[in-house]
Design a protein around this motif. Structure first.
Motif, PDB file in Angstrom:
ATOM      1  N   GLN A  14       3.717  10.579  -6.741  1.00 53.15           N
ATOM      2  CA  GLN A  14       4.664  10.769  -7.673  1.00 53.15           C
ATOM      3  C   GLN A  14       3.822  11.550  -8.869  1.00 53.15           C
ATOM      4  N   GLU A  15       2.837  10.996  -9.341  1.00 52.07           N
ATOM      5  CA  GLU A  15       1.801  11.216 -10.350  1.00 52.07           C
ATOM      6  C   GLU A  15       1.126  12.532 -10.072  1.00 52.07           C
ATOM      7  N   GLY A  17      10.025   4.462  -8.022  1.00 52.25           N
ATOM      8  CA  GLY A  17      10.260   5.445  -9.109  1.00 52.25           C
ATOM      9  C   GLY A  17      10.170   7.018  -8.577  1.00 52.25           C
ATOM     10  N   ALA A  18      10.264   7.362  -7.290  1.00 50.07           N
ATOM     11  CA  ALA A  18       9.778   8.399  -6.723  1.00 50.07           C
ATOM     12  C   ALA A  18      10.882   9.041  -5.967  1.00 50.07           C
ATOM     13  N   GLY A  30       2.436  14.867  -8.211  1.00 49.69           N
ATOM     14  CA  GLY A  30       3.225  15.919  -7.961  1.00 49.69           C
ATOM     15  C   GLY A  30       3.345  16.369  -6.425  1.00 49.69           C
ATOM     16  N   VAL A  31       2.995  15.351  -5.543  1.00 51.85           N
ATOM     17  CA  VAL A  31       2.947  15.542  -4.062  1.00 51.85           C
ATOM     18  C   VAL A  31       4.342  15.017  -3.387  1.00 51.85           C
ATOM     19  N   ALA A  32       5.009  15.845  -2.742  1.00 48.94           N
ATOM     20  CA  ALA A  32       6.354  15.452  -2.009  1.00 48.94           C
ATOM     21  C   ALA A  32       6.056  14.555  -0.887  1.00 48.94           C
ATOM     22  N   VAL A  33       7.079  13.663  -0.642  1.00 50.91           N
ATOM     23  CA  VAL A  33       6.773  12.784   0.500  1.00 50.91           C
ATOM     24  C   VAL A  33       8.014  12.737   1.186  1.00 50.91           C
ATOM     25  N   VAL A  34       8.098  13.255   2.548  1.00 48.92           N
ATOM     26  CA  VAL A  34       9.235  13.180   3.383  1.00 48.92           C
ATOM     27  C   VAL A  34       8.914  12.177   4.561  1.00 48.92           C
ATOM     28  N   PHE A  35      10.101  11.503   4.812  1.00 47.43           N
ATOM     29  CA  PHE A  35      10.028  10.474   5.969  1.00 47.43           C
ATOM     30  C   PHE A  35      11.111  11.147   6.954  1.00 47.43           C
ATOM     31  N   LYS A  36      10.230  11.390   8.165  1.00 46.08           N
ATOM     32  CA  LYS A  36      11.092  12.170   8.961  1.00 46.08           C
ATOM     33  C   LYS A  36      11.405  11.042  10.116  1.00 46.08           C
ATOM     34  N   ARG A  37      12.532  11.669  11.228  1.00 49.03           N
ATOM     35  CA  ARG A  37      13.091  10.793  12.334  1.00 49.03           C
ATOM     36  C   ARG A  37      13.828   9.571  11.887  1.00 49.03           C
ATOM     37  N   ILE A  38      14.552   9.562  10.680  1.00 46.62           N
ATOM     38  CA  ILE A  38      15.395   8.668  10.342  1.00 46.62           C
ATOM     39  C   ILE A  38      16.399   8.654  10.951  1.00 46.62           C
ATOM     40  N   GLU A  39      16.659   7.455  11.930  1.00 47.48           N
ATOM     41  CA  GLU A  39      17.493   7.234  13.252  1.00 47.48           C
ATOM     42  C   GLU A  39      18.636   6.014  13.055  1.00 47.48           C
ATOM     43  N   GLY A  41       0.835  -1.196   0.061  1.00 52.64           N
ATOM     44  CA  GLY A  41      -0.068  -0.117  -0.118  1.00 52.64           C
ATOM     45  C   GLY A  41       0.758   1.312   0.153  1.00 52.64           C
ATOM     46  N   LEU A  42       1.774   1.137   0.667  1.00 49.20           N
ATOM     47  CA  LEU A  42       2.735   2.292   0.580  1.00 49.20           C
ATOM     48  C   LEU A  42       3.460   2.643  -0.712  1.00 49.20           C
ATOM     49  N   LEU A  43       3.897   1.458  -1.385  1.00 51.81           N
ATOM     50  CA  LEU A  43       4.323   1.470  -2.635  1.00 51.81           C
ATOM     51  C   LEU A  43       3.588   2.280  -3.538  1.00 51.81           C
ATOM     52  N   ALA A  44       2.064   1.726  -3.537  1.00 53.44           N
ATOM     53  CA  ALA A  44       1.249   2.096  -4.442  1.00 53.44           C
ATOM     54  C   ALA A  44       0.672   3.850  -4.152  1.00 53.44           C
ATOM     55  N   LEU A  45       1.050   4.234  -2.815  1.00 54.55           N
ATOM     56  CA  LEU A  45       1.044   5.667  -2.487  1.00 54.55           C
ATOM     57  C   LEU A  45       1.804   6.262  -3.148  1.00 54.55           C
ATOM     58  N   LEU A  46       3.233   5.976  -3.135  1.00 52.94           N
ATOM     59  CA  LEU A  46       4.110   6.790  -3.631  1.00 52.94           C
ATOM     60  C   LEU A  46       4.543   6.906  -5.000  1.00 52.94           C
ATOM     61  N   ARG A  47       3.579   5.812  -5.647  1.00 50.55           N
ATOM     62  CA  ARG A  47       3.743   6.096  -7.218  1.00 50.55           C
ATOM     63  C   ARG A  47       2.411   7.056  -7.466  1.00 50.55           C
TER      64      ARG A  47
END
Length: 285
Positions: A228-229, A256-257, A231-240, A219-225
């Motif tokens: 991308q189509e 592909g995003a 034009g919405v940016a995606v930020v992953f926070k708290r990378i530790e 579902g996350l992979l589908a959302l990222l696609r």
């Protein structure tokens, strides 16, 4: 500096001192000896720290998130929001939020054009109490401040907090007001399913996910696609962790995003904007 009105305002502030307490005020703004804007709320002196938001594939800085910090000699101030917000009423919480946005805007744009990544955006939090506490036009007062200082509205992204299903109508109302006032906005979400429900309804400019609680699913992979189509940016926070960073890179490649990320693995918040060169962890593929 390409913001002459801001420069004039900073010149006036350079002669100011902390006035809070002398006349019963709860807040004021002045400059310290290094030219950084500081403010006071109740008996706490605060300033700004900025954590870079980087492209995960190249490590380039795309934006900074402004964070309220207590003032300290080694730029190691503590996060003050939760402490102060819990002690404040709704009206005082609104005042605190506006003070933080003002401080972050001044401290960011006074050095933004001298930084190597001069086109980076500024991300500012909208805290959850403000969603229901502000009954007037959301964003209007802050836009007036930016307009008065002739600061670029297009480079400011307002971050909306995670909303419960019962707060869906409130999120619609607030985001619509911000957009009508010319702001871009990001929405924090807990899952891909929540994001899909918001994507078409609110048309956000950015989604933000907490990497620590994120489940990597189809579902996350589908959302990222889809983002991308759209034009919405995606930020992953708290990378530790290195493992989380590598997983995100693989996820972005599969979708592909181009993904964005922030966290202590990449950068610690600092009063000074980071250089353009990527950090070692962000540069290693």
């Amino acid at each position: 500096m390409s913001f002459p009105i801001l420069q004039k305002y900073l010149t006036r502030l350079s002669g100011a001192t902390c006035a809070a307490g002398a006349a019963g005020e709860t807040s004021s703004i002045w400059l310290d000896h290094e030219g950084r804007a500081q403010g006071r709320f109740f008996n706490c002196t605060m300033s700004s720290a900025f954590q870079p938001i980087r492209a995960l594939d190249s490590g380039a800085v795309a934006a900074y998130e402004g964070l309220a910090r207590s003032v300290s000699a080694q730029d190691r101030g503590l996060s003050l929001w939760k402490l102060l917000d819990h002690a404040a009423s709704d009206n005082e919480s609104i005042e605190l939020d506006r003070l933080c946005r003002m401080l972050h805007s001044i401290n960011f744009f006074r050095q933004a054009d001298s930084a190597p990544n001069a086109a980076a955006d500024l991300y500012l939090n909208v805290h959850d109490r403000l969603l229901s506490a502000v009954s007037s036009n959301h964003g209007h007062a802050f836009r007036r401040i930016l307009d008065a200082l002739e600061l670029p509205l297009a480079r400011v992204v307002l971050q909306l907090p995670v909303a419960t299903p019962q707060q869906g109508w409130l999120l619609n109302y607030v985001s619509d007001n911000y957009r009508r006032n010319g702001f871009r906005f990001a929405v924090n979400v807990d899952s891909a399913q929540d994001a899909i429900g918001i994507l078409d309804r609110l048309r956000p400019d950015v989604f933000k996910f907490d990497t620590r609680v994120l489940h990597y699913t189809d579902g996350l992979l589908a959302l990222l696609r889809r983002t991308q189509e759209a034009g919405v940016a995606v930020v992953f926070k708290r990378i530790e962790s290195d493992q989380a960073l590598q997983t995100l890179r693989e996820l972005g490649a599969a979708a592909g995003a181009p993904l964005l990320g922030q966290g202590y693995l990449l950068d610690e918040p600092s009063a000074t904007l980071a250089g353009a060169a990527p950090q070692p962890q962000a540069a290693a593929a």
